[in-house]
Design a protein around this motif. Structure first.
Motif, PDB file in Angstrom:
ATOM      1  N   TRP A   1     -11.265   6.647  -4.021  1.00 14.91           N
ATOM      2  CA  TRP A   1     -10.773   5.429  -3.464  1.00 14.91           C
ATOM      3  C   TRP A   1      -9.199   5.666  -2.952  1.00 14.91           C
ATOM      4  O   TRP A   1      -8.533   4.883  -2.564  1.00 14.91           O
ATOM      5  CB  TRP A   1     -10.583   4.328  -4.499  1.00 14.91           C
ATOM      6  CG  TRP A   1     -11.691   3.462  -4.857  1.00 14.91           C
ATOM      7  CD1 TRP A   1     -12.655   3.616  -5.757  1.00 14.91           C
ATOM      8  CD2 TRP A   1     -12.058   2.355  -4.554  1.00 14.91           C
ATOM      9  NE1 TRP A   1     -13.451   2.761  -5.887  1.00 14.91           N
ATOM     10  CE2 TRP A   1     -13.411   1.665  -4.835  1.00 14.91           C
ATOM     11  CE3 TRP A   1     -11.391   1.413  -3.214  1.00 14.91           C
ATOM     12  CZ2 TRP A   1     -13.707   0.839  -4.462  1.00 14.91           C
ATOM     13  CZ3 TRP A   1     -12.223   0.309  -2.894  1.00 14.91           C
ATOM     14  CH2 TRP A   1     -13.269   0.069  -3.708  1.00 14.91           C
ATOM     15  N   ALA A   2      -8.799   6.973  -3.068  1.00 15.28           N
ATOM     16  CA  ALA A   2      -7.461   7.589  -2.899  1.00 15.28           C
ATOM     17  C   ALA A   2      -7.116   7.026  -1.469  1.00 15.28           C
ATOM     18  O   ALA A   2      -5.896   6.418  -1.545  1.00 15.28           O
ATOM     19  CB  ALA A   2      -7.398   8.980  -3.009  1.00 15.28           C
ATOM     20  N   GLU A   3      -7.844   7.366  -0.431  1.00 15.90           N
ATOM     21  CA  GLU A   3      -7.392   6.793   1.076  1.00 15.90           C
ATOM     22  C   GLU A   3      -8.168   5.591   1.619  1.00 15.90           C
ATOM     23  O   GLU A   3      -7.832   5.464   2.563  1.00 15.90           O
ATOM     24  CB  GLU A   3      -7.284   8.075   1.821  1.00 15.90           C
ATOM     25  CG  GLU A   3      -6.572   9.434   1.404  1.00 15.90           C
ATOM     26  CD  GLU A   3      -5.034   8.998   1.207  1.00 15.90           C
ATOM     27  OE1 GLU A   3      -4.734   8.349   1.965  1.00 15.90           O
ATOM     28  OE2 GLU A   3      -4.595   9.675   0.526  1.00 15.90           O
ATOM     29  N   PHE A  26     -11.397   0.119 -12.357  1.00 12.77           N
ATOM     30  CA  PHE A  26     -10.181   0.767 -12.334  1.00 12.77           C
ATOM     31  C   PHE A  26      -9.730   0.684 -10.801  1.00 12.77           C
ATOM     32  O   PHE A  26      -8.041   0.689 -10.809  1.00 12.77           O
ATOM     33  CB  PHE A  26     -10.087   2.180 -12.683  1.00 12.77           C
ATOM     34  CG  PHE A  26     -10.679   2.428 -14.365  1.00 12.77           C
ATOM     35  CD1 PHE A  26      -9.922   1.830 -15.071  1.00 12.77           C
ATOM     36  CD2 PHE A  26     -11.984   2.720 -14.543  1.00 12.77           C
ATOM     37  CE1 PHE A  26     -10.372   1.974 -16.501  1.00 12.77           C
ATOM     38  CE2 PHE A  26     -12.317   3.195 -15.601  1.00 12.77           C
ATOM     39  CZ  PHE A  26     -11.438   2.433 -16.845  1.00 12.77           C
ATOM     40  N   ALA A  27     -10.309   0.426  -9.674  1.00 10.18           N
ATOM     41  CA  ALA A  27      -9.686   0.464  -8.419  1.00 10.18           C
ATOM     42  C   ALA A  27      -9.079  -0.802  -8.338  1.00 10.18           C
ATOM     43  O   ALA A  27      -8.070  -1.002  -7.627  1.00 10.18           O
ATOM     44  CB  ALA A  27     -10.900   0.880  -7.411  1.00 10.18           C
ATOM     45  N   TYR A  28      -9.781  -1.850  -8.871  1.00  6.36           N
ATOM     46  CA  TYR A  28      -9.207  -3.349  -8.793  1.00  6.36           C
ATOM     47  C   TYR A  28      -7.831  -3.283  -9.271  1.00  6.36           C
ATOM     48  O   TYR A  28      -6.964  -3.962  -8.936  1.00  6.36           O
ATOM     49  CB  TYR A  28     -10.006  -4.252  -9.710  1.00  6.36           C
ATOM     50  CG  TYR A  28     -11.626  -4.004  -9.398  1.00  6.36           C
ATOM     51  CD1 TYR A  28     -12.036  -3.934  -8.269  1.00  6.36           C
ATOM     52  CD2 TYR A  28     -12.460  -4.763 -10.159  1.00  6.36           C
ATOM     53  CE1 TYR A  28     -13.525  -3.848  -7.847  1.00  6.36           C
ATOM     54  CE2 TYR A  28     -13.894  -4.946 -10.128  1.00  6.36           C
ATOM     55  CZ  TYR A  28     -14.418  -4.394  -8.771  1.00  6.36           C
ATOM     56  OH  TYR A  28     -15.552  -4.388  -8.485  1.00  6.36           O
ATOM     57  N   THR A  29      -7.513  -2.584 -10.379  1.00  6.86           N
ATOM     58  CA  THR A  29      -6.231  -2.503 -11.152  1.00  6.86           C
ATOM     59  C   THR A  29      -5.171  -1.742  -9.965  1.00  6.86           C
ATOM     60  O   THR A  29      -4.195  -2.095  -9.899  1.00  6.86           O
ATOM     61  CB  THR A  29      -6.182  -1.926 -12.271  1.00  6.86           C
ATOM     62  OG1 THR A  29      -7.201  -2.486 -13.257  1.00  6.86           O
ATOM     63  CG2 THR A  29      -4.843  -1.776 -13.118  1.00  6.86           C
ATOM     64  N   GLY A  30      -5.970  -0.829  -9.471  1.00  3.97           N
ATOM     65  CA  GLY A  30      -4.913  -0.111  -8.485  1.00  3.97           C
ATOM     66  C   GLY A  30      -4.629  -1.036  -6.994  1.00  3.97           C
ATOM     67  O   GLY A  30      -3.471  -0.745  -6.544  1.00  3.97           O
ATOM     68  N   GLN A  31      -5.683  -1.642  -6.677  1.00  6.39           N
ATOM     69  CA  GLN A  31      -5.334  -2.811  -5.699  1.00  6.39           C
ATOM     70  C   GLN A  31      -4.235  -3.837  -5.997  1.00  6.39           C
ATOM     71  O   GLN A  31      -3.547  -4.207  -5.255  1.00  6.39           O
ATOM     72  CB  GLN A  31      -6.745  -3.220  -5.120  1.00  6.39           C
ATOM     73  CG  GLN A  31      -7.454  -2.148  -4.390  1.00  6.39           C
ATOM     74  CD  GLN A  31      -8.840  -2.524  -4.520  1.00  6.39           C
ATOM     75  OE1 GLN A  31      -9.413  -3.241  -5.261  1.00  6.39           O
ATOM     76  NE2 GLN A  31      -9.603  -1.417  -4.099  1.00  6.39           N
ATOM     77  N   GLY A  32      -4.188  -4.113  -7.305  1.00  5.08           N
ATOM     78  CA  GLY A  32      -3.677  -4.951  -7.926  1.00  5.08           C
ATOM     79  C   GLY A  32      -1.991  -4.332  -7.815  1.00  5.08           C
ATOM     80  O   GLY A  32      -1.197  -5.265  -7.664  1.00  5.08           O
ATOM     81  N   GLY A  55      -3.973   3.153   0.931  1.00  9.36           N
ATOM     82  CA  GLY A  55      -4.850   3.615  -0.233  1.00  9.36           C
ATOM     83  C   GLY A  55      -4.414   3.597  -1.209  1.00  9.36           C
ATOM     84  O   GLY A  55      -2.957   3.750  -1.362  1.00  9.36           O
ATOM     85  N   ILE A  56      -5.114   3.698  -2.478  1.00  8.09           N
ATOM     86  CA  ILE A  56      -4.521   3.745  -3.744  1.00  8.09           C
ATOM     87  C   ILE A  56      -3.662   5.010  -4.171  1.00  8.09           C
ATOM     88  O   ILE A  56      -2.797   5.009  -5.072  1.00  8.09           O
ATOM     89  CB  ILE A  56      -5.505   3.690  -4.851  1.00  8.09           C
ATOM     90  CG1 ILE A  56      -6.100   2.351  -4.798  1.00  8.09           C
ATOM     91  CG2 ILE A  56      -5.219   3.822  -6.355  1.00  8.09           C
ATOM     92  CD1 ILE A  56      -7.120   1.933  -5.543  1.00  8.09           C
ATOM     93  N   SER A  57      -3.844   6.084  -3.248  1.00 10.00           N
ATOM     94  CA  SER A  57      -2.977   7.453  -3.561  1.00 10.00           C
ATOM     95  C   SER A  57      -1.643   7.338  -3.339  1.00 10.00           C
ATOM     96  O   SER A  57      -0.745   7.805  -3.680  1.00 10.00           O
ATOM     97  CB  SER A  57      -3.528   8.182  -2.726  1.00 10.00           C
ATOM     98  OG  SER A  57      -3.492   8.014  -1.335  1.00 10.00           O
ATOM     99  N   ALA A  58      -1.182   6.070  -2.712  1.00  7.09           N
ATOM    100  CA  ALA A  58       0.293   5.803  -2.633  1.00  7.09           C
ATOM    101  C   ALA A  58       0.909   5.325  -3.604  1.00  7.09           C
ATOM    102  O   ALA A  58       2.451   5.287  -3.926  1.00  7.09           O
ATOM    103  CB  ALA A  58       0.406   4.574  -1.404  1.00  7.09           C
ATOM    104  N   LEU A  59       0.251   5.091  -4.826  1.00  3.65           N
ATOM    105  CA  LEU A  59       1.080   4.703  -6.042  1.00  3.65           C
ATOM    106  C   LEU A  59       1.214   5.746  -6.968  1.00  3.65           C
ATOM    107  O   LEU A  59       0.194   6.880  -6.865  1.00  3.65           O
ATOM    108  CB  LEU A  59      -0.160   3.851  -6.893  1.00  3.65           C
ATOM    109  CG  LEU A  59      -0.576   2.311  -6.151  1.00  3.65           C
ATOM    110  CD1 LEU A  59      -1.744   1.786  -7.080  1.00  3.65           C
ATOM    111  CD2 LEU A  59       0.614   1.585  -6.038  1.00  3.65           C
TER     112      LEU A  59
END
Length: 517
Positions: free
Chosen positions: A171-173, A136-142, A155-159
């Motif tokens: 993975w948030a930050e 799921f983190a891969y999707t966030g990075q995409g 980090g993914i928390s920017a989404l």
């Protein structure tokens, strides 16, 4: 004489050779029994994943009536936990039994191992993610890439809505530790799926299966270059349950990394250096740890009769070409060499079952016992092991039998991984294919392999189970999974007349082994 899968000239008569359980004849000719049992184990894992696997909170699947019944009722969670754990253990036993039934590794054995990978992996392809939710983190990075943000600095928390799409809060930050190629692949998946969780998981599984397929194709060929049995190498490294669950069910990008690395090393060993460098560089651009392999690609390029000058030239040219390709890969989106932090910055913490983590705790406890600061001694010990692993890898690059560059590569990779403070269960799969391709003997070596793979399958089955807090359970799912796994392990070690002989005999004593062809 112990059998390590190497080619021998003489053939063995059925009565002169034995497998791990001492069975011959009919049993050794019926791998389909193990194949079907393993498929049953995978089906149980699939069923159990519906109740305790990882589903994004914002996924439509979470509103499916069957999923609701399994996840909101205590009995559904209990049944799912038992099914997943029991399935993983049945898959473990099937892998062991397949090795026993194919113990002579004669003609046709490679086909049976490939069939095992396909039959056992197919149900896992459509399972809910288990053992990890990194996918799921891969999707966030995409998504970060799609919105013009740099995953190496953001980090993914920017989404928006990032948590509802299944990403672990850890993975948030965090900056991504992956290479530019995988970030662009993630961007492509998001473009196709619109970041829909289930579709994204399936596409990332397809990428993982590309890596699995590369291992299936090139690992046996790599083993046969050194005179080792390709079917046996594939059975050890790819058909084992830890590989199938971690690289298919969990959809880890490590599968693509390892597949590209195995293919690249094979090409280097068959004197195709430029294509080999491209493939290994692609592996680094998925996950940078395979940079460890580059000096050995240079040695293979230089050749076995090369002097020091030619060796250094081969390693230098390999590094320069790879660095240039990585620079090109980082130009789009201004990614640059942001991935290098994953190699240069030490991630804090350790895993308690790693040698560094476990022994480090003992060192710290001893220091505390005599009035010293245990934390300083722990950190110092772990740093020493990390530096030592680099030293071991460097020694193996510079010195050793020039006819055994592949074995030196495998040992160097293993040293870097095993002496690190943090070892996730699937990390051993990074170097296991190279060890298998260069010979794992049927003595203490294969027994260690059994124990390590068995331990991580048991650990993974209970480590990451998703259960809502409001569900009333008679027993914690981790405890339930642990007891089921311990009961099956006890059965395999003490009761099962076939598998109990794997650890408690002197090894697989074969007078001779069948040749590869």
């Amino acid at each position: 004489m112990t059998f390590d899968g190497r080619r021998h000239v003489r053939k063995a008569s059925p009565r002169a050779s034995g497998d791990a359980s001492g069975e011959l004849g009919t049993a050794a000719q019926q791998p389909w029994i193990a194949l079907l049992q393993g498929m049953l184990g995978s089906m149980l894992i699939l069923a159990g994943s519906l109740g305790v696997g990882w589903i994004a909170n914002g996924s439509p699947m979470i509103r499916n009536s069957l999923v609701i019944a399994l996840r909101t009722d205590g009995s559904g969670v209990v049944v799912s936990t038992i099914a997943l754990t029991l399935g993983a253990m049945i898959l473990l036993r099937s892998w062991l039994r397949l090795g026993q039934r194919l113990s002579l590794w004669g003609p046709g054995s490679l086909k049976q191992v490939v069939l095992a990978v396909v039959l056992w992996g197919a149900p896992l392809f459509v399972a809910v993610p288990i053992f990890s939710r990194d996918v799921f983190a891969y999707t966030g990075q995409g998504r970060l890439m799609a919105e013009g943000m740099n995953p190496y600095t953001t980090g993914i928390s920017a989404l928006s809505n990032w948590f509802m799409l299944g990403t672990d809060p850890s993975w948030a930050e965090n900056r991504t530790p992956y290479g530019p190629l995988f970030l662009w692949l993630s961007r492509g998946v998001v473009a196709i799926t619109g970041a829909q969780p289930e579709l994204s998981v399936l596409f990332f599984r397809l990428l993982a299966c590309v890596g699995v397929a590369l291992c299936v194709i090139f690992l046996p060929k790599l083993a046969e270059l050194g005179g080792f049995n390709g079917a046996r190498a594939l059975w050890i490294a790819v058909a084992n349950p830890l590989f199938l669950i971690s690289f298919i069910a969990s959809a880890h990008n490590d599968a693509l990394m390892v597949g590209l690395a195995v293919c690249g090393v094979y090409l280097a060993a068959t004197r195709k250096p430029f294509l080999a460098i491209v493939l290994v560089t692609a592996s680094i651009a998925v996950k940078p740890i395979t940079i460890v392999l580059l000096p050995f690609i240079g040695l293979l390029w230089a050749g076995t009769a090369a002097g020091w000058g030619r060796r250094f030239a081969g390693c230098g040219a390999t590094g320069a070409i790879s660095l240039f390709l990585l620079w090109l890969a980082g130009i789009p989106h201004n990614l640059g060499f942001g991935w290098t932090w994953a190699l240069l910055d030490s991630i804090p913490g350790y895993t308690g079952y790693s040698p560094s983590g476990f022994v480090g705790q003992l060192v710290g406890s001893l220091a505390n016992a005599v009035g010293l600061d245990g934390g300083i001694f722990e950190n110092g010990f772990r740093t020493l092991l990390t530096v030592g692993s680099v030293g071991i890898a460097g020694w193996l690059v510079l010195f050793g039998d020039p006819q055994k560059v592949l074995r030196r590569l495998a040992l160097a990779f293993a040293a870097v991984v095993m002496l690190a403070p943090i070892i996730q269960p699937w990390y051993i799969l990074w170097f296991l294919p190279f060890l298998a391709a260069t010979g794992i003997k049927n003595d203490w070596q294969i027994k260690v392999c059994y124990v390590v793979i068995g331990f991580f399958v048991v650990f993974g089955a209970q480590d990451q189970l998703f259960v809502w807090n409001f569900v009333d359970l008679p027993m914690a799912t981790k405890a339930l999974s642990s007891w089921v796994a311990i009961a099956v392990v006890g059965y395999l070690l003490l009761i099962d007349v076939h598998t109990r002989k794997l650890l408690f005999t002197k090894g697989l004593e074969l007078a001779h082994a069948l040749p590869l062809k």
